[in-house]
Design an enzyme around this catalytic site. Structure first.
Site, mmCIF file in Angstrom:
data_model
loop_
_atom_site.group_PDB
_atom_site.id
_atom_site.type_symbol
_atom_site.label_atom_id
_atom_site.label_comp_id
_atom_site.label_asym_id
_atom_site.label_seq_id
_atom_site.Cartn_x
_atom_site.Cartn_y
_atom_site.Cartn_z
ATOM 1 N N THR A 229 -2.173 7.563 -5.859
ATOM 2 C CA THR A 229 -1.882 8.259 -4.597
ATOM 3 C C THR A 229 -2.077 9.771 -4.759
ATOM 4 O O THR A 229 -1.251 10.570 -4.350
ATOM 5 C CB THR A 229 -0.461 7.920 -4.091
ATOM 6 O OG1 THR A 229 -0.204 6.526 -4.285
ATOM 7 C CG2 THR A 229 -0.328 8.200 -2.604
ATOM 8 N N GLU B 275 -0.657 2.407 -13.587
ATOM 9 C CA GLU B 275 -0.763 3.513 -12.623
ATOM 10 C C GLU B 275 0.625 3.824 -12.083
ATOM 11 O O GLU B 275 1.321 2.937 -11.584
ATOM 12 C CB GLU B 275 -1.678 3.101 -11.466
ATOM 13 C CG GLU B 275 -1.640 4.038 -10.277
ATOM 14 C CD GLU B 275 -2.315 3.464 -9.030
ATOM 15 O OE1 GLU B 275 -2.023 3.980 -7.933
ATOM 16 O OE2 GLU B 275 -3.110 2.511 -9.141
ATOM 17 N N LYS C 41 -12.382 2.395 -6.051
ATOM 18 C CA LYS C 41 -11.309 1.489 -5.634
ATOM 19 C C LYS C 41 -11.591 1.051 -4.193
ATOM 20 O O LYS C 41 -11.657 1.898 -3.292
ATOM 21 C CB LYS C 41 -9.963 2.220 -5.715
ATOM 22 C CG LYS C 41 -8.787 1.368 -5.283
ATOM 23 C CD LYS C 41 -7.472 2.087 -5.534
ATOM 24 C CE LYS C 41 -7.083 2.984 -4.390
ATOM 25 N NZ LYS C 41 -5.692 3.471 -4.499
#
Length: 214
Positions: A69, A40, A129
């Protein structure tokens, strides 16, 4: 390649935050050599879209590249067009989930409370998540009591010392940040070798736990 199956099989998502674009391919290579197959790249990193594009091309078919993000659907779309195959967010943004799914990428929004986790999943998240996971592995176990059907990926607080506990609690994967990739260090040959060793340690920790569960 089935993207979701790939993430669930390899479990570890290495989070690269704040790295210079010129260093990301080297970091990805060191992680890949250590057995990490999901990376990521957070969008609050310098030239993040360029870095995603480079890594996606370099490791096509060998490693999944995701954007982290991601706070809005427009950013999700830009990241997917750059090559991101999964989209992670720190929060639940329903429009971002919809956009991600529309473009065929894997949606992994961040949630914490049972209500947020269920909402994210009902709105189309492939994996949720759990962020921050610094509260500990018992929380994952507790959430899985009433919500056993929702795949959970704890992030923020998972390290080599407790990853086995999170695995035993029922997590389907693990987001590993600075305890694996410390971008504040100078990215040189010595650091990259160290990173490969550390990546291998994480992979072995998860693999040994899987063997115990068989």
């Amino acid at each position: 390649m089935n993207l979701l199956s790939h993430i669930l099989e390899h479990k570890i998502v290495a989070i690269v935050r704040g790295a210079e674009s010129k260093d990301v391919v080297q970091i990805a290579s060191a992680l890949h050599e250590g057995g990490i197959k999901n990376i990521e790249i957070t969008l609050n990193s310098p030239n993040a879209l360029e870095a995603i594009e480079k890594v996606a091309k370099e490791f096509k078919g060998e490693m999944l590249v995701g954007a982290g993000t991601v706070l809005d659907p427009e950013t999700a779309r830009a990241a997917i067009l750059a090559g991101a195959q999964f989209i992670l967010a720190p929060t639940v943004n329903i429009e971002t989930i919809k956009m991600t799914k529309r473009y065929g990428a894997i949606s992994i929004p961040g949630a914490f409370s049972p209500t947020e986790i269920l909402t994210a999943y009902e709105k189309g998240a492939d994996i949720v998540k759990v962020f921050p996971a610094s509260i500990g592995a018992q929380y994952i176990k507790d959430i899985r009591g009433p919500l056993p059907h929702i795949p959970l990926l704890p992030t923020g607080g998972v390290n080599l010392g407790n990853i086995g506990e999170f695995h035993a609690a029922g997590a389907v994967g693990f987001g590993i940040g600075s305890s694996l990739v410390n971008t504040k260090r100078e990215i040189n040959a010595s650091y990259l070798k160290e990173l490969t060793i550390k990546a291998r340690q994480y992979v072995e920790a998860v693999h040994s736990k899987q063997k115990e569960n068989v």
